[in-house]
Design a protein around this motif. Structure first.
Motif, PDB file in Angstrom:
ATOM      1  N   TYR A  49      27.020  23.739 -28.784  1.00  0.00           N
ATOM      2  CA  TYR A  49      26.709  22.980 -29.993  1.00  0.00           C
ATOM      3  C   TYR A  49      27.961  22.643 -30.816  1.00  0.00           C
ATOM      4  N   TRP A  95      30.073  19.623 -27.697  1.00  0.00           N
ATOM      5  CA  TRP A  95      29.169  18.598 -28.242  1.00  0.00           C
ATOM      6  C   TRP A  95      29.964  17.359 -28.653  1.00  0.00           C
ATOM      7  N   GLU A 143      16.327  21.731 -24.590  1.00  0.00           N
ATOM      8  CA  GLU A 143      16.582  20.773 -25.656  1.00  0.00           C
ATOM      9  C   GLU A 143      17.159  19.510 -25.034  1.00  0.00           C
ATOM     10  N   TYR A 194      18.784  15.771 -25.808  1.00  0.00           N
ATOM     11  CA  TYR A 194      19.417  14.919 -26.808  1.00  0.00           C
ATOM     12  C   TYR A 194      19.763  13.579 -26.171  1.00  0.00           C
ATOM     13  N   TYR A 232      23.843  12.030 -31.111  1.00  0.00           N
ATOM     14  CA  TYR A 232      22.748  12.595 -30.339  1.00  0.00           C
ATOM     15  C   TYR A 232      21.559  12.877 -31.250  1.00  0.00           C
ATOM     16  N   LEU A 287      17.674  14.666 -31.161  1.00  0.00           N
ATOM     17  CA  LEU A 287      16.765  15.523 -30.406  1.00  0.00           C
ATOM     18  C   LEU A 287      15.528  14.729 -30.015  1.00  0.00           C
ATOM     19  N   GLN A 288      15.144  14.828 -28.733  1.00  0.00           N
ATOM     20  CA  GLN A 288      14.020  14.071 -28.213  1.00  0.00           C
ATOM     21  C   GLN A 288      12.819  14.984 -27.979  1.00  0.00           C
ATOM     22  N   HIS A 330      10.985  14.888 -19.900  1.00  0.00           N
ATOM     23  CA  HIS A 330      11.875  13.961 -20.609  1.00  0.00           C
ATOM     24  C   HIS A 330      12.298  12.841 -19.657  1.00  0.00           C
TER      25      HIS A 330
END
Length: 235
Positions: free
Chosen positions: A117, A128, A151, A153, A161, A163-164, A172
């Motif tokens: 992250y 990231w 997670e 992105y 990015y 978050l989806q 996804h």
């Protein structure tokens, strides 16, 4: 050499010198190699891995920022096409110069240091920041194998990015691969737990062991049908 820019960095895409000493970090834990191998295998045996595609595992992806080399090694990545001989990318890969930008990068969390992250912008930048601002990889996944948490992105038109949320099947969609990615629970090669797997519109992309089992069951059903008809099948 190819040059671009972002924020305070002048980015150049240069071949890594042959004598450059790559970081020699060991794989974080025993789960990472089988997780990565499983992702690549199902693509390959179902004909979804072009000859010039690259699916590196814990392997250096390079950029040069203000004249300084940066190398990050995602746990798994998908590069649709390279434009050089595979011998030239044996040690590392430089996007733009040697082929396409990765369309997927994945990190498998194995500790609590949070490097996946890291948005640290100063040299050397965090993972990231590197994936989002330097490479601009469209899909970034962070997977926690012990809990099965995934997670997803997606790089959007704001240059960040987001978050989806998964779809109704908890998958996804990755448009660049025309595939879905999701979490599956089960056993493969003596490891029981959570795995990342691919789906297409027809369903799950199988591993070689599953295809072999499927073929065995088909042969057993056929043999049973022949015996029921009074015919002893040839073995």
């Amino acid at each position: 050499m190819i040059a671009t820019s972002t924020q305070d960095y002048q980015i150049t895409w240069e071949k890594l010198p042959d004598d450059y000493v790559l970081p020699n970090h060991p794989v974080d834990n025993i789960n990472q190699p089988p997780l990565a191998a499983a992702l690549t295998e199902s693509l390959e045996i179902t004909g979804r891995l072009p000859d010039n595609a690259l699916t590196p595992t814990n392997y250096g992806i390079c950029a040069t920022l203000n004249g300084k080399i940066v190398i990050k090694a995602p746990d798994w990545a998908y590069v649709p096409s390279i434009r050089v001989a595979r011998e030239e990318v044996k040690r590392s890969y430089t996007p733009q110069l040697q082929g396409d930008m990765p369309v997927v990068v994945m990190e498998f969390i194995s500790d609590t240091d949070g490097t996946e992250y890291s948005i640290k912008p100063t040299y050397p930048p965090g993972k990231w920041f590197f994936y989002e601002r330097i490479l601009k990889v469209p899909n970034y996944f962070i997977f926690e194998p012990d809990s099965g948490s995934l997670e997803a992105y997606r790089f959007d038109n704001t240059g960040q990015y987001l978050l989806q949320a998964p779809d109704e099947n908890h998958h996804h969609w990755i448009p660049e691969m025309n595939l879905y990615l999701g979490v599956w629970q089960g056993t493969r090669e003596n490891r029981t737990g959570y795995w990342l797997r691919w789906w297409d519109e027809q369903g799950l992309l199988l591993w070689g062991s599953e295809l072999a089992e499927q073929e065995r069951q088909r042969a057993e059903r056929l043999a049973a049908q022949l015996r029921a008809a009074g015919i002893e099948p040839e073995i």
